[in-house]
Design a protein around this motif. Structure first.
Motif, mmCIF file in Angstrom:
data_model
loop_
_atom_site.group_PDB
_atom_site.id
_atom_site.type_symbol
_atom_site.label_atom_id
_atom_site.label_comp_id
_atom_site.label_asym_id
_atom_site.label_seq_id
_atom_site.Cartn_x
_atom_site.Cartn_y
_atom_site.Cartn_z
ATOM 1 N N GLY A 31 4.678 -9.946 2.956
ATOM 2 C CA GLY A 31 4.022 -8.492 2.226
ATOM 3 C C GLY A 31 2.775 -8.385 2.115
ATOM 4 O O GLY A 31 1.976 -8.401 1.357
ATOM 5 N N LEU A 32 2.721 -7.238 2.824
ATOM 6 C CA LEU A 32 1.139 -6.411 2.723
ATOM 7 C C LEU A 32 0.860 -5.581 1.700
ATOM 8 O O LEU A 32 1.562 -4.697 1.815
ATOM 9 C CB LEU A 32 0.814 -6.314 3.945
ATOM 10 N N LEU A 33 0.976 -5.593 0.463
ATOM 11 C CA LEU A 33 0.930 -5.001 -0.998
ATOM 12 C C LEU A 33 -0.747 -4.040 -1.040
ATOM 13 O O LEU A 33 -1.281 -4.557 -0.196
ATOM 14 C CB LEU A 33 1.212 -5.664 -1.971
ATOM 15 N N GLY A 34 -0.473 -3.110 -2.291
ATOM 16 C CA GLY A 34 -1.167 -2.416 -1.610
ATOM 17 C C GLY A 34 -1.439 -1.238 -2.739
ATOM 18 O O GLY A 34 -0.481 -0.264 -1.862
ATOM 19 N N LYS A 35 -2.321 -0.493 -3.361
ATOM 20 C CA LYS A 35 -1.976 0.766 -3.655
ATOM 21 C C LYS A 35 -2.062 1.903 -2.420
ATOM 22 O O LYS A 35 -2.638 1.168 -1.403
ATOM 23 C CB LYS A 35 -3.613 1.558 -4.490
ATOM 24 N N ASN A 36 -1.835 2.819 -2.732
ATOM 25 C CA ASN A 36 -1.926 4.201 -1.645
ATOM 26 C C ASN A 36 -3.739 3.856 -1.299
ATOM 27 O O ASN A 36 -4.346 4.141 -2.200
ATOM 28 C CB ASN A 36 -1.279 5.063 -1.611
ATOM 29 N N GLY A 37 -4.099 4.360 0.098
ATOM 30 C CA GLY A 37 -5.041 4.795 0.312
ATOM 31 C C GLY A 37 -5.959 3.691 0.288
ATOM 32 O O GLY A 37 -7.031 3.035 0.700
ATOM 33 N N ILE A 193 10.069 -11.344 1.148
ATOM 34 C CA ILE A 193 9.188 -12.008 1.138
ATOM 35 C C ILE A 193 8.949 -13.659 1.109
ATOM 36 O O ILE A 193 9.569 -14.302 0.290
ATOM 37 C CB ILE A 193 7.424 -11.684 1.281
ATOM 38 N N ASP A 194 7.800 -14.640 2.162
ATOM 39 C CA ASP A 194 7.729 -15.805 2.143
ATOM 40 C C ASP A 194 5.804 -15.958 1.243
ATOM 41 O O ASP A 194 5.941 -16.876 1.261
ATOM 42 C CB ASP A 194 7.586 -17.117 3.160
ATOM 43 N N HIS A 195 5.417 -14.946 1.555
ATOM 44 C CA HIS A 195 4.272 -15.178 1.396
ATOM 45 C C HIS A 195 3.199 -13.597 1.110
ATOM 46 O O HIS A 195 3.368 -12.274 1.445
ATOM 47 C CB HIS A 195 2.957 -15.444 2.203
ATOM 48 N N ILE A 196 2.225 -13.689 -0.099
ATOM 49 C CA ILE A 196 1.901 -11.618 -0.517
ATOM 50 C C ILE A 196 0.644 -11.632 0.066
ATOM 51 O O ILE A 196 -0.502 -13.126 0.149
ATOM 52 C CB ILE A 196 2.176 -11.781 -1.957
ATOM 53 N N LEU A 197 0.273 -10.081 0.434
ATOM 54 C CA LEU A 197 -1.389 -10.259 0.534
ATOM 55 C C LEU A 197 -1.237 -8.754 -0.250
ATOM 56 O O LEU A 197 -0.456 -8.316 -0.040
ATOM 57 C CB LEU A 197 -1.533 -10.821 2.147
ATOM 58 N N ILE A 205 -7.060 -9.362 -1.037
ATOM 59 C CA ILE A 205 -7.735 -10.462 -2.666
ATOM 60 C C ILE A 205 -7.129 -11.137 -2.967
ATOM 61 O O ILE A 205 -7.198 -11.943 -4.389
ATOM 62 C CB ILE A 205 -7.813 -9.021 -3.267
ATOM 63 N N PHE A 206 -5.968 -11.182 -2.346
ATOM 64 C CA PHE A 206 -5.316 -12.244 -2.552
ATOM 65 C C PHE A 206 -3.706 -13.305 -1.534
ATOM 66 O O PHE A 206 -3.956 -11.845 -0.959
ATOM 67 C CB PHE A 206 -3.387 -11.662 -3.798
ATOM 68 N N ASP A 207 -4.005 -13.935 -1.545
ATOM 69 C CA ASP A 207 -3.484 -14.420 0.152
ATOM 70 C C ASP A 207 -2.899 -15.398 0.199
ATOM 71 O O ASP A 207 -3.681 -17.442 -0.391
ATOM 72 C CB ASP A 207 -5.041 -14.807 1.119
ATOM 73 N N GLN A 208 -1.465 -15.730 -0.853
ATOM 74 C CA GLN A 208 -0.454 -16.677 -1.942
ATOM 75 C C GLN A 208 0.753 -17.301 -0.934
ATOM 76 O O GLN A 208 1.343 -15.859 -1.486
ATOM 77 C CB GLN A 208 -1.327 -16.825 -3.037
ATOM 78 N N SER A 209 1.732 -17.953 -0.984
ATOM 79 C CA SER A 209 2.859 -18.233 -0.309
ATOM 80 C C SER A 209 3.091 -17.815 -2.570
ATOM 81 O O SER A 209 3.125 -17.938 -3.076
ATOM 82 C CB SER A 209 3.298 -19.650 -0.495
#
Length: 278
Positions: A31-37, A193-197, A205-209
């Motif tokens: 899962g690739l997360l982040g705010k818009n932009g 998801i299995d893993h969060i980015l 800034i974050f890369d964890q299962s």
């Protein structure tokens, strides 16, 4: 399958990605997360070779994406957030596009369409954006490429369709595949998801299962905040408070994606430090 080293990218003078490093392996849904932009789409487009890095190294399945090797292109698929489709029948679209992907399964495509309640004999002309998106999600999964990238796939889907999407994705990944789902609608990825980015300020800034997250964090409800040990973040809820706390008692709690993302945004230093501590 994906190795990124010191990747830099910008639009003119506007920096988007700076010295970004990432290593992703097969058999997982990221899962690739982040705010818009934040640069999520730009990163996906770098991975599939539609945008070119200014500096750094990028290797996907042994290929440099920007070289656009035909074999590389057969094993990667990007579902963009927005798209334009021709006014043709679904079957015509399939006949034209499926041959580009050697592992394409028409049986899977038909099954996914049926799950989404889209008749195979329909025409793309006259379909709503949400219906077209269901067709494209079905096509993307049916390609069975080694790398599958989805950019905001739930945008345009109603609530029942989002539920169908989660059900389909949960059973779609094969051991040899890697899937990245980019979204700012974090609740849509719960239990998927299995893993969060997390991408922010030009960096991951974050890369964890998910397993690592639930080992170190507890997600629960509390009537009073003073009852919670090692509280990190809280929100008002129907029954008291929804909280994120350090998991000092090794509790088994279910990851709440929205609470996690809000906690990271509010208490970034504390959250990042918790996972950087060995």
């Amino acid at each position: 399958m994906i190795e990124i080293e010191n990747l830099c990218f910008s639009y003119g003078k506007h920096k988007v990605l700076t010295n970004l490093n990432l290593s992703l392996s097969q058999g997982k849904i990221f899962g690739l997360l982040g705010k818009n932009g934040a640069g999520k789409s730009s990163l996906l487009y770098q991975i599939c070779g539609l945008l070119f890095p200014k500096q750094g190294k990028l290797n996907v399945n042994g290929y440099k994406p920007f070289e656009r090797n035909p074999i590389f292109l057969q094993e990667i698929y990007l579902l963009p957030e927005e798209f334009d489709l021709p006014n043709v029948a679904i079957k015509s679209f399939l006949k034209t596009n499926a041959p580009f992907y050697p592992n394409f399964s028409e049986e899977l495509f038909n099954n996914y369409l049926a799950e989404f309640n889209i008749p195979i004999n329909n025409s793309l002309q006259g379909m709503s954006f949400g219906q077209k998106k269901k067709v494209m999600i079905s096509f993307a999964l049916a390609t069975q490429t080694k790398v599958l990238l989805m950019d905001e796939p739930t945008n345009g889907l109603d609530i029942p369709s989002k539920k169908q999407f989660r059900k389909i994705i949960a059973g779609a990944l094969q051991p040899h595949q890697l899937m990245i789902i980019s979204t700012h609608q974090v609740k849509d990825l719960d239990s998927l998801i299995d893993h969060i980015l997390v991408l922010e300020d030009e960096h991951i800034i974050f890369d964890q299962s998910v397993e690592s997250i639930t080992q170190k964090l507890a997600f629960k409800q509390a009537m009073q905040l003073n009852e919670v040990e090692n509280l990190i973040y809280s929100e008002g809820a129907l029954r008291g408070h929804a909280v994120v706390a350090k998991n000092i008692h090794n509790e088994h709690t279910r990851l709440d994606m929205e609470m996690f993302f809000n906690a990271l945004a509010s208490e970034k230093q504390q959250m990042v430090s918790l996972f950087n501590d060995k």
